[in-house]
Design a protein around this motif. Structure first.
Motif, PDB file in Angstrom:
ATOM      1  N   ASP A 121      20.767 -76.818  14.968  1.00 17.37           N
ATOM      2  CA  ASP A 121      20.518 -75.746  14.341  1.00 17.37           C
ATOM      3  C   ASP A 121      21.228 -74.274  14.868  1.00 17.37           C
ATOM      4  O   ASP A 121      20.523 -73.529  15.501  1.00 17.37           O
ATOM      5  CB  ASP A 121      19.099 -75.334  13.965  1.00 17.37           C
ATOM      6  CG  ASP A 121      18.760 -74.162  13.040  1.00 17.37           C
ATOM      7  OD1 ASP A 121      19.830 -73.809  12.479  1.00 17.37           O
ATOM      8  OD2 ASP A 121      17.491 -73.452  13.118  1.00 17.37           O
ATOM      9  N   GLY A 122      22.304 -74.545  15.128  1.00 16.55           N
ATOM     10  CA  GLY A 122      23.158 -73.409  15.714  1.00 16.55           C
ATOM     11  C   GLY A 122      23.520 -73.910  17.110  1.00 16.55           C
ATOM     12  O   GLY A 122      22.930 -74.652  17.770  1.00 16.55           O
ATOM     13  N   LEU A 123      24.536 -73.276  17.645  1.00 17.17           N
ATOM     14  CA  LEU A 123      25.135 -73.583  19.094  1.00 17.17           C
ATOM     15  C   LEU A 123      24.508 -72.872  20.069  1.00 17.17           C
ATOM     16  O   LEU A 123      24.845 -71.394  19.982  1.00 17.17           O
ATOM     17  CB  LEU A 123      26.672 -73.492  19.093  1.00 17.17           C
ATOM     18  CG  LEU A 123      27.269 -74.705  18.225  1.00 17.17           C
ATOM     19  CD1 LEU A 123      27.259 -74.508  16.818  1.00 17.17           C
ATOM     20  CD2 LEU A 123      28.709 -75.236  18.843  1.00 17.17           C
ATOM     21  N   HIS A 124      23.876 -73.191  21.060  1.00 12.53           N
ATOM     22  CA  HIS A 124      23.387 -72.194  22.140  1.00 12.53           C
ATOM     23  C   HIS A 124      24.481 -71.751  23.029  1.00 12.53           C
ATOM     24  O   HIS A 124      24.885 -72.508  23.558  1.00 12.53           O
ATOM     25  CB  HIS A 124      22.206 -72.911  22.954  1.00 12.53           C
ATOM     26  CG  HIS A 124      21.136 -73.577  22.290  1.00 12.53           C
ATOM     27  ND1 HIS A 124      20.046 -72.661  21.896  1.00 12.53           N
ATOM     28  CD2 HIS A 124      20.875 -74.625  21.682  1.00 12.53           C
ATOM     29  CE1 HIS A 124      19.171 -73.341  21.468  1.00 12.53           C
ATOM     30  NE2 HIS A 124      19.441 -74.441  21.166  1.00 12.53           N
ATOM     31  N   VAL A 125      24.379 -70.509  23.038  1.00 12.89           N
ATOM     32  CA  VAL A 125      25.460 -69.779  24.167  1.00 12.89           C
ATOM     33  C   VAL A 125      25.217 -69.614  25.344  1.00 12.89           C
ATOM     34  O   VAL A 125      23.941 -69.116  25.582  1.00 12.89           O
ATOM     35  CB  VAL A 125      25.827 -68.493  23.495  1.00 12.89           C
ATOM     36  CG1 VAL A 125      26.880 -67.554  24.386  1.00 12.89           C
ATOM     37  CG2 VAL A 125      26.403 -68.459  22.066  1.00 12.89           C
ATOM     38  N   ASN A 126      25.818 -69.998  26.369  1.00 19.73           N
ATOM     39  CA  ASN A 126      25.375 -69.947  27.920  1.00 19.73           C
ATOM     40  C   ASN A 126      25.462 -68.520  28.258  1.00 19.73           C
ATOM     41  O   ASN A 126      26.350 -68.021  28.871  1.00 19.73           O
ATOM     42  CB  ASN A 126      26.186 -70.890  28.649  1.00 19.73           C
ATOM     43  CG  ASN A 126      25.728 -72.437  28.619  1.00 19.73           C
ATOM     44  OD1 ASN A 126      24.412 -72.638  28.895  1.00 19.73           O
ATOM     45  ND2 ASN A 126      26.482 -73.304  28.278  1.00 19.73           N
ATOM     46  N   GLU A 127      24.196 -67.622  27.900  1.00 23.75           N
ATOM     47  CA  GLU A 127      24.196 -66.383  27.989  1.00 23.75           C
ATOM     48  C   GLU A 127      24.214 -65.763  29.330  1.00 23.75           C
ATOM     49  O   GLU A 127      24.401 -64.702  29.514  1.00 23.75           O
ATOM     50  CB  GLU A 127      23.333 -65.752  27.083  1.00 23.75           C
ATOM     51  CG  GLU A 127      23.590 -65.636  25.735  1.00 23.75           C
ATOM     52  CD  GLU A 127      22.543 -64.805  24.949  1.00 23.75           C
ATOM     53  OE1 GLU A 127      22.733 -63.600  24.641  1.00 23.75           O
ATOM     54  OE2 GLU A 127      21.214 -65.373  24.618  1.00 23.75           O
ATOM     55  N   ASP A 128      23.942 -66.712  30.249  1.00 23.52           N
ATOM     56  CA  ASP A 128      23.869 -66.195  31.749  1.00 23.52           C
ATOM     57  C   ASP A 128      25.202 -66.003  32.243  1.00 23.52           C
ATOM     58  O   ASP A 128      25.531 -65.522  33.348  1.00 23.52           O
ATOM     59  CB  ASP A 128      23.046 -67.033  32.463  1.00 23.52           C
ATOM     60  CG  ASP A 128      23.319 -68.475  32.504  1.00 23.52           C
ATOM     61  OD1 ASP A 128      23.881 -68.939  31.427  1.00 23.52           O
ATOM     62  OD2 ASP A 128      22.888 -69.382  33.445  1.00 23.52           O
ATOM     63  N   HIS A 129      26.098 -66.739  31.471  1.00 24.91           N
ATOM     64  CA  HIS A 129      27.466 -66.623  32.189  1.00 24.91           C
ATOM     65  C   HIS A 129      28.434 -65.960  31.316  1.00 24.91           C
ATOM     66  O   HIS A 129      29.690 -65.695  31.442  1.00 24.91           O
ATOM     67  CB  HIS A 129      28.108 -67.920  32.446  1.00 24.91           C
ATOM     68  CG  HIS A 129      27.550 -68.824  33.630  1.00 24.91           C
ATOM     69  ND1 HIS A 129      27.861 -68.391  34.742  1.00 24.91           N
ATOM     70  CD2 HIS A 129      26.397 -69.324  33.689  1.00 24.91           C
ATOM     71  CE1 HIS A 129      27.252 -68.866  35.509  1.00 24.91           C
ATOM     72  NE2 HIS A 129      26.109 -69.703  35.179  1.00 24.91           N
ATOM     73  N   PHE A 130      28.106 -65.708  29.773  1.00 28.62           N
ATOM     74  CA  PHE A 130      28.992 -64.999  28.917  1.00 28.62           C
ATOM     75  C   PHE A 130      27.946 -63.960  28.051  1.00 28.62           C
ATOM     76  O   PHE A 130      26.638 -64.439  27.660  1.00 28.62           O
ATOM     77  CB  PHE A 130      29.728 -65.990  28.133  1.00 28.62           C
ATOM     78  CG  PHE A 130      30.402 -67.023  28.582  1.00 28.62           C
ATOM     79  CD1 PHE A 130      31.650 -66.689  29.107  1.00 28.62           C
ATOM     80  CD2 PHE A 130      29.918 -68.450  28.723  1.00 28.62           C
ATOM     81  CE1 PHE A 130      32.592 -67.606  29.703  1.00 28.62           C
ATOM     82  CE2 PHE A 130      30.821 -69.269  29.514  1.00 28.62           C
ATOM     83  CZ  PHE A 130      32.096 -68.770  29.940  1.00 28.62           C
ATOM     84  N   ILE A 131      28.727 -62.916  27.755  1.00 27.89           N
ATOM     85  CA  ILE A 131      27.980 -62.060  26.501  1.00 27.89           C
ATOM     86  C   ILE A 131      28.784 -62.328  25.337  1.00 27.89           C
ATOM     87  O   ILE A 131      29.764 -62.523  25.228  1.00 27.89           O
ATOM     88  CB  ILE A 131      28.057 -60.536  26.908  1.00 27.89           C
ATOM     89  CG1 ILE A 131      27.192 -60.382  28.269  1.00 27.89           C
ATOM     90  CG2 ILE A 131      27.519 -59.776  25.707  1.00 27.89           C
ATOM     91  CD1 ILE A 131      27.101 -58.964  28.683  1.00 27.89           C
ATOM     92  N   VAL A 132      28.137 -62.745  24.316  1.00 25.02           N
ATOM     93  CA  VAL A 132      28.648 -63.096  23.071  1.00 25.02           C
ATOM     94  C   VAL A 132      28.206 -61.588  22.003  1.00 25.02           C
ATOM     95  O   VAL A 132      27.063 -61.267  22.167  1.00 25.02           O
ATOM     96  CB  VAL A 132      27.937 -64.433  22.358  1.00 25.02           C
ATOM     97  CG1 VAL A 132      26.732 -64.169  22.054  1.00 25.02           C
ATOM     98  CG2 VAL A 132      28.990 -64.503  21.111  1.00 25.02           C
ATOM     99  N   GLU A 133      29.264 -61.329  21.278  1.00 23.49           N
ATOM    100  CA  GLU A 133      29.123 -60.387  20.183  1.00 23.49           C
ATOM    101  C   GLU A 133      29.815 -60.693  19.177  1.00 23.49           C
ATOM    102  O   GLU A 133      30.561 -61.845  19.114  1.00 23.49           O
ATOM    103  CB  GLU A 133      29.868 -59.105  20.793  1.00 23.49           C
ATOM    104  CG  GLU A 133      29.297 -58.420  22.165  1.00 23.49           C
ATOM    105  CD  GLU A 133      30.346 -57.297  22.453  1.00 23.49           C
ATOM    106  OE1 GLU A 133      30.120 -55.996  22.035  1.00 23.49           O
ATOM    107  OE2 GLU A 133      31.331 -57.496  23.133  1.00 23.49           O
ATOM    108  N   VAL A 134      29.286 -60.040  17.934  1.00 18.09           N
ATOM    109  CA  VAL A 134      29.966 -60.379  16.803  1.00 18.09           C
ATOM    110  C   VAL A 134      30.550 -59.056  16.077  1.00 18.09           C
ATOM    111  O   VAL A 134      30.002 -58.045  15.940  1.00 18.09           O
ATOM    112  CB  VAL A 134      29.267 -61.045  15.708  1.00 18.09           C
ATOM    113  CG1 VAL A 134      29.862 -61.208  14.258  1.00 18.09           C
ATOM    114  CG2 VAL A 134      28.177 -62.339  16.086  1.00 18.09           C
ATOM    115  N   VAL A 135      31.901 -59.168  15.820  1.00 19.24           N
ATOM    116  CA  VAL A 135      32.343 -57.796  15.373  1.00 19.24           C
ATOM    117  C   VAL A 135      33.133 -57.881  14.029  1.00 19.24           C
ATOM    118  O   VAL A 135      33.431 -59.076  13.818  1.00 19.24           O
ATOM    119  CB  VAL A 135      33.426 -57.072  16.306  1.00 19.24           C
ATOM    120  CG1 VAL A 135      33.015 -56.828  17.663  1.00 19.24           C
ATOM    121  CG2 VAL A 135      34.733 -58.137  16.382  1.00 19.24           C
ATOM    122  N   ASP A 136      33.216 -56.991  13.358  1.00 14.67           N
ATOM    123  CA  ASP A 136      34.058 -56.997  12.017  1.00 14.67           C
ATOM    124  C   ASP A 136      35.362 -57.187  12.440  1.00 14.67           C
ATOM    125  O   ASP A 136      36.006 -56.397  13.085  1.00 14.67           O
ATOM    126  CB  ASP A 136      33.756 -55.612  11.330  1.00 14.67           C
ATOM    127  CG  ASP A 136      34.606 -55.555   9.966  1.00 14.67           C
ATOM    128  OD1 ASP A 136      35.682 -56.057   9.665  1.00 14.67           O
ATOM    129  OD2 ASP A 136      33.954 -54.857   9.112  1.00 14.67           O
TER     130      ASP A 136
END
Ligand code: DLL
Length: 432
Positions: free
Chosen positions: A254-269
């Motif tokens: 149910d969605g892909l877990h982002v390894n947020e301790d090593h990457f910041i993910v953003e969604v942009v237009d």
């Protein structure tokens, strides 16, 4: 079923995680701007200094990085360390113009293996597994990354690489493969070859499929799970940012877990570059927090998805992004209508008698675009009367029109006549 490789980080309290990200972001920005002329120049142009970015919310001020930066800096221009500290290079599978080159220090390889270990564990691989890696061992990142992650968890790895599909099946049977690692399209090809060779997956030990590197629908997932008797999960990444291991599904799919301790993910237009809120689909943008050799700041992936911060029932607290079905640049405009190949796949997979092999040909006839979808049908269909085939074509044309809003001509082709892919599939041929 549920196992977490690194509980300390993967289930971290989100406030604590934001604190860690904020601290690491400061270091990563300083590292990039101090050591990579490209970042130094773009920050100077934007009138920005690392000390201006005080919190995660300030990240929006940081200029984007695109693939062009890699191309213009070919091969080593974006490296933040001298070459003697680099222990590996990889490059993208880019088919057009210059490839993008990325480097890894010893520390980067260590992080990469750790993040792939998380992904393969989330997907169901365990220390007792026998994992057959059928990604190409070469310049691309897929094979080496997932290989390292599987070794790190203690699985036994078979570096089968791509190609020689009969041999893949022989290995699978003789070595007792339990985990298959490949693109979903290559897995489909292997499943088909198995049927031809009289292999039954019931007699094999296979139980997990770790797939990724290209878009694939849930319908294809179900097909692979049914044919191979496996649980199949999706793994995402891109070489410019690191390769596989950036995000992956857990057993809940149910969605892909982002390894947020090593990457910041953003969604942009994708048009305006404006940051979009949780749940809104747009282009994924990644900032590396710990990379040494090639730090990337706000890298525009071209991949479309949305992000959710809802905690997952598996216990992981990292953000999840939806499956990536399309890229900003694989959108076809046919007679003014936007069409993604994944939409076509979705329609076709819902039609009984259609195989998951298709190709879209786009051409211009006079002033008009023409879209032809070549579709393989099940062998059992073929001896039937022509009339039935024509009816079948019409029926799929109608369904495509309903979903896409544009009419395509459907051409049924003989079983096994479309090209098969051992790596990423090529779905669209645009001759315009
Ligand atoms: O494909 C890295 C990878 C290898 C990921 C193995 C997962 C497994 P590149 O060759 O640089 O890297 O291609 C990156 O492939 O921007 C997406 O457009 C696409 N892509 C990668 N994973 C997925 C996925 C590897 N799970 C480009 N779903 C990315 C959809 C994907 N598209």
């Amino acid at each position: 079923m549920n196992q977490i490789w690194n509980r300390e980080y993967e289930t971290m309290d989100r406030d604590e995680l934001r604190g860690l990200q904020s601290k690491r972001l400061q270091m990563s920005l300083r590292w990039a701007v101090a050591n990579v002329p490209f970042y130094r120049d773009s920050w100077e142009k934007a009138g920005l200094k690392p000390q201006d970015i005080r919190s995660l919310d300030d990240l929006e001020k940081v200029p984007f990085t695109t693939k062009d930066a890699f191309k213009e800096s070919y091969p080593y221009g974006l490296f933040a360390v001298p070459l003697e500290r680099v222990v590996r290079v990889h490059s993208s599978t880019g088919t057009t113009s210059r490839p993008t080159v990325v480097g890894y220090t010893r520390g980067d390889l260590n992080t990469w293996a750790e993040l792939c270990a998380r992904g393969v564990t989330a997907g169901g691989a365990r220390p007792h597994d026998v994992a057959q890696v059928a990604f190409g061992y070469g310049m691309q990142t897929g094979a080496f990354g997932l290989h390292a992650g599987l070794e790190r968890i203690g699985a036994m790895v078979i570096p089968a690489s791509t190609g020689n599909t009969r041999r893949q099946l022989t290995i699978m049977r003789d070595y007792g493969t339990t985990v298959l690692v490949s693109t979903p399209s290559y897995a489909l090809y292997i499943a088909e070859a198995a049927a031809d060779m009289g292999f039954s997956f019931d007699d094999l030990e296979l139980r997990v499929g770790l797939f990724g590197a290209e878009p694939w629908t849930n319908a294809v997932r179900e097909e692979l799970e049914r044919r191979m008797g496996i649980s199949a999960t999706d793994n995402y990444g891109l070489s410019e940012v690191m390769g596989p291991g950036m995000s992956g599904e857990c057993y809940l799919k149910d969605g892909l877990h982002v390894n947020e301790d090593h990457f910041i993910v953003e969604v942009v237009d994708p048009e305006t570059g404006e940051k979009l809120p949780e749940g809104k689909e747009g282009e994924l943008v990644f900032t590396s927090l710990t990379k040494e050799a090639v730090p990337v700041l706000r890298y525009r992936t071209g991949d479309l998805a949305s992000v959710s911060y809802r905690p997952c029932a598996c216990g992981r607290t990292f953000a999840r992004h939806t499956k990536v079905y399309a890229r900003t640049d694989d959108m076809m405009i046919v007679r003014g209508v936007n069409v993604f190949p994944s939409q076509v796949e979705e329609v076709l997979m819902a039609v009984e008698g259609v195989e998951p092999h298709f190709q879209i040909l786009i051409d211009r006839r006079g002033a008009l675009d023409e879209m032809v979808v070549q579709i393989e049908v099940e062998p059992s269909f073929f001896p039937d009367a022509m009339r039935r085939l024509v009816e079948f074509e019409r029926q799929i044309e109608d369904r495509l029109q309903e979903d896409l809003g544009v009419r395509a001509r459907v051409k049924l082709v003989e079983p096994k006549s479309l090209p098969r892919h051992t790596g990423k599939a090529r779905r669209v041929i645009d001759k315009r």
